[in-house]
Design an enzyme around this catalytic site. Structure first.
Site, short mmCIF file in Angstrom:
data_model
loop_
_atom_site.label_atom_id
_atom_site.label_comp_id
_atom_site.label_asym_id
_atom_site.label_seq_id
_atom_site.Cartn_x
_atom_site.Cartn_y
_atom_site.Cartn_z
N ARG A 211 0.84 -1.21 0.00
CA ARG A 211 0.00 0.00 0.00
C ARG A 211 0.87 1.25 0.00
NH1 ARG A 211 -3.17 -2.77 4.62
NH2 ARG A 211 -4.75 -3.89 3.44
N PHE A 227 -11.18 -5.28 -6.11
CA PHE A 227 -11.21 -6.20 -4.95
C PHE A 227 -10.76 -5.40 -3.71
CE2 PHE A 227 -9.88 -8.59 -8.74
CZ PHE A 227 -10.87 -9.54 -8.83
N ASP A 249 -15.74 -3.74 -5.34
CA ASP A 249 -15.80 -5.05 -4.69
C ASP A 249 -17.19 -5.62 -4.95
OD1 ASP A 249 -13.96 -6.37 -2.15
OD2 ASP A 249 -15.99 -7.14 -2.45
N SER A 250 -17.28 -6.94 -5.10
CA SER A 250 -18.60 -7.52 -5.38
C SER A 250 -19.48 -7.48 -4.13
CB SER A 250 -18.45 -8.95 -5.89
OG SER A 250 -17.70 -9.70 -4.97
N ALA A 276 -20.30 -1.51 -5.95
CA ALA A 276 -20.49 -2.93 -5.68
C ALA A 276 -20.75 -3.61 -7.01
CB ALA A 276 -21.68 -3.13 -4.73
N ASP A 296 -6.17 -7.16 -6.56
CA ASP A 296 -5.80 -7.99 -5.40
C ASP A 296 -6.94 -8.96 -5.09
OD1 ASP A 296 -4.50 -8.98 -3.17
OD2 ASP A 296 -5.21 -7.39 -1.85
N CYS A 336 -2.62 -14.17 -3.77
CA CYS A 336 -2.36 -14.61 -2.39
C CYS A 336 -2.61 -16.11 -2.26
CB CYS A 336 -3.22 -13.83 -1.39
SG CYS A 336 -4.98 -14.02 -1.66
N1 SAH Z 1 -7.29 -5.70 -1.44
C1 SAH Z 1 -7.94 -5.97 -0.19
C2 SAH Z 1 -8.15 -7.44 0.08
C3 SAH Z 1 -8.92 -8.16 -0.99
S1 SAH Z 1 -9.78 -9.55 -0.40
C4 SAH Z 1 -7.18 -5.28 0.94
O1 SAH Z 1 -6.07 -4.74 0.71
O2 SAH Z 1 -7.64 -5.29 2.05
C5 SAH Z 1 -10.70 -9.99 -1.78
C6 SAH Z 1 -11.97 -9.20 -1.99
O3 SAH Z 1 -12.46 -9.55 -3.29
C7 SAH Z 1 -13.11 -9.50 -1.03
O4 SAH Z 1 -13.50 -8.31 -0.38
C8 SAH Z 1 -14.25 -10.03 -1.92
O5 SAH Z 1 -15.53 -9.55 -1.52
C9 SAH Z 1 -13.88 -9.52 -3.28
N2 SAH Z 1 -14.35 -10.30 -4.43
C10 SAH Z 1 -14.40 -11.64 -4.57
N3 SAH Z 1 -14.81 -11.99 -5.78
C11 SAH Z 1 -15.03 -10.84 -6.46
C12 SAH Z 1 -15.45 -10.52 -7.80
N4 SAH Z 1 -15.73 -11.47 -8.67
N5 SAH Z 1 -15.53 -9.24 -8.15
C13 SAH Z 1 -15.23 -8.24 -7.28
N6 SAH Z 1 -14.84 -8.49 -6.01
C14 SAH Z 1 -14.73 -9.75 -5.61
#
Ligand code: SAH
Length: 392
Positions: A211, A227, A249-250, A276, A296, A336
């Protein structure tokens, strides 16, 4: 204490301090241990080699010590103090502008199956093995002793991380103190931490350094944080002087969280918007020229047999983003998945660049931060990898 005897020659990996005994290496066990019990591990030649927690499954023992140590209060204190010393020496603990860090990273801190994240004066403790679950109150006592006044509350969050088959029925909750205060500070930025319901221990502590790098490159850029979850990258990008930050984020809950965290640090700042939406759909439909994109995603491969499918997922995601990025933009892309190696991930991104017909250069190779150490004898502890790409 219960004793486990290894098959002949099966002590080799333990002699190299690998902290697991696989069930195939076990000759027999004396004393009928229950899952979570301590067992002493002996070679076929009746030589003591390790002591650890007995488990049901392919890993039979997670090793706590290679010495014939009693596993009691003093042992937990020693291990936790060693973990805290590392965090102090790298400057994440006891820092005036940072009280968010991982204090215990399982095998990386010679405490297999245990995670402890610090958020201000609250520790969130997570057990991934029945042995650590059984020891939770002893660990909490030791934690209190080691942390002193810096620790007021311990939230135990193992509902979804304990082996399902053990049927422990464990619920999340405070095992020491309690607090409605949910704000922690990372590098001077403030975040609401949802340890009650959030993913992992409530925050992705492992992206702190990455970050900071986003912050360093954000000035004047139009940032897309895909994400986003709690919006860590978004808030750093804003402090870095981004001209616009969009978080996607979804999950609507994640969108609410990122909005709350942006508001906490930059009240009323109109540069930020959150959506969303599914990532693939958003990338396909977007018409914004983002020149710094962060990808991510959650772990695409949770198990070894999902690797091929996951590699395809990473390729598709990165290709979709690269196709649309303007010349001279930056892509921060992560995986990850522990099951995907650094090379496999890099190959997936390489394929994505080819599919998107973009010239791409690697500027940085990223990984998990120093408070998520990797035990050199346990390379399985390496999981987070990332690339910063310059897209021509
Ligand atoms: N980058 C974040 C952590 C990501 S965790 C940080 O630094 O804190 C992964 C995230 O992806 C979750 O919040 C989940 O809700 C989201 N996610 C999962 N599948 C998804 C999709 N198809 N489209 C968008 N978001 C998604």
């Amino acid at each position: 204490m219960k004793k486990l005897y290894l098959n002949k020659g099966k002590e080799e990996s333990l002699r190299r301090y690998h902290p697991w005994v696989f069930s195939g290496a076990v000759h027999h066990v004396e004393g009928h241990p229950q899952e979570g019990d301590l067992v002493q591990v002996y070679t076929a030649a009746d030589e003591f080699i390790a002591v650890g927690h007995w488990q049901i499954g392919s890993i039979a023992v997670r090793v706590l010590s290679f010495e014939d140590d009693p596993i009691g209060h003093d042992f937990w204190v020693r291990r936790l103090r060693a973990a805290l010393d590392v965090r102090r020496s790298i400057g994440v603990a006891g820092h005036p502008h940072n009280d968010t860090y991982r204090l215990v990273h399982g095998e990386g801190d010679n405490l297999p199956g245990l995670i402890v994240d610090m958020y201000g004066k609250t520790a969130v403790m997570q057990a991934h093995s029945v042995g650590m679950h059984v020891s939770r109150m002893a660990i909490a006592e030791a934690l209190k002793e080691v942390m002193g006044d810096a620790l007021q509350n311990i939230y135990y969050k193992s509902e979804t991380t304990l082996p399902f088959k053990a049927e422990l029925g464990q619920e999340n909750g405070f095992i020491m103190g309690s607090t409605p205060d949910d704000i922690a500070v990372e590098n001077g930025l403030r975040f609401h931490i949802d340890w009650l319901k959030g993913q992992k221990t409530g925050f992705f502590v492992d992206q702190r350094d990455n970050r900071s790098l986003v912050e360093q490159y954000s000035k004047g850029r139009r940032v897309l944080n895909m994400f986003c979850y709690t919006g860590g990258f978004s808030v750093y990008a804003m402090r870095g002087g981004a001209s616009l930050v969009h978080s996607v984020d979804s999950s609507q809950k994640a969108v609410d969280l990122v909005n709350a965290n942006v508001e906490l640090n930059f009240p009323g700042d109109a540069r930020h918007k959150a959506f969303a939406e599914d990532a693939f759909k958003y990338l396909e439909q977007m018409d914004e020229n983002y020149d710094l994109v962060i990808l991510d995603p959650p772990a695409f491969a949770k198990h070894r047999d999902a690797i091929r499918h996951a590699i395809k997922g990473y390729t598709k995601l990165n290709a979709r983003a690269m196709e649309k990025m303007p010349q001279g933009s930056l892509l921060f892309t992560f995986s990850c998945s522990q099951a995907i190696s650094k090379d496999q991930f890099r190959m997936a991104v390489f394929t994505a660049a080819t599919l998107a017909r973009r010239k791409v250069r690697i500027l940085h190779q990223l990984h998990q931060p120093a408070d998520h150490p990797i035990n050199i004898y346990h390379p399985e502890g390496e999981y987070l990898k990332g690339l910063v790409l310059y897209v021509e």
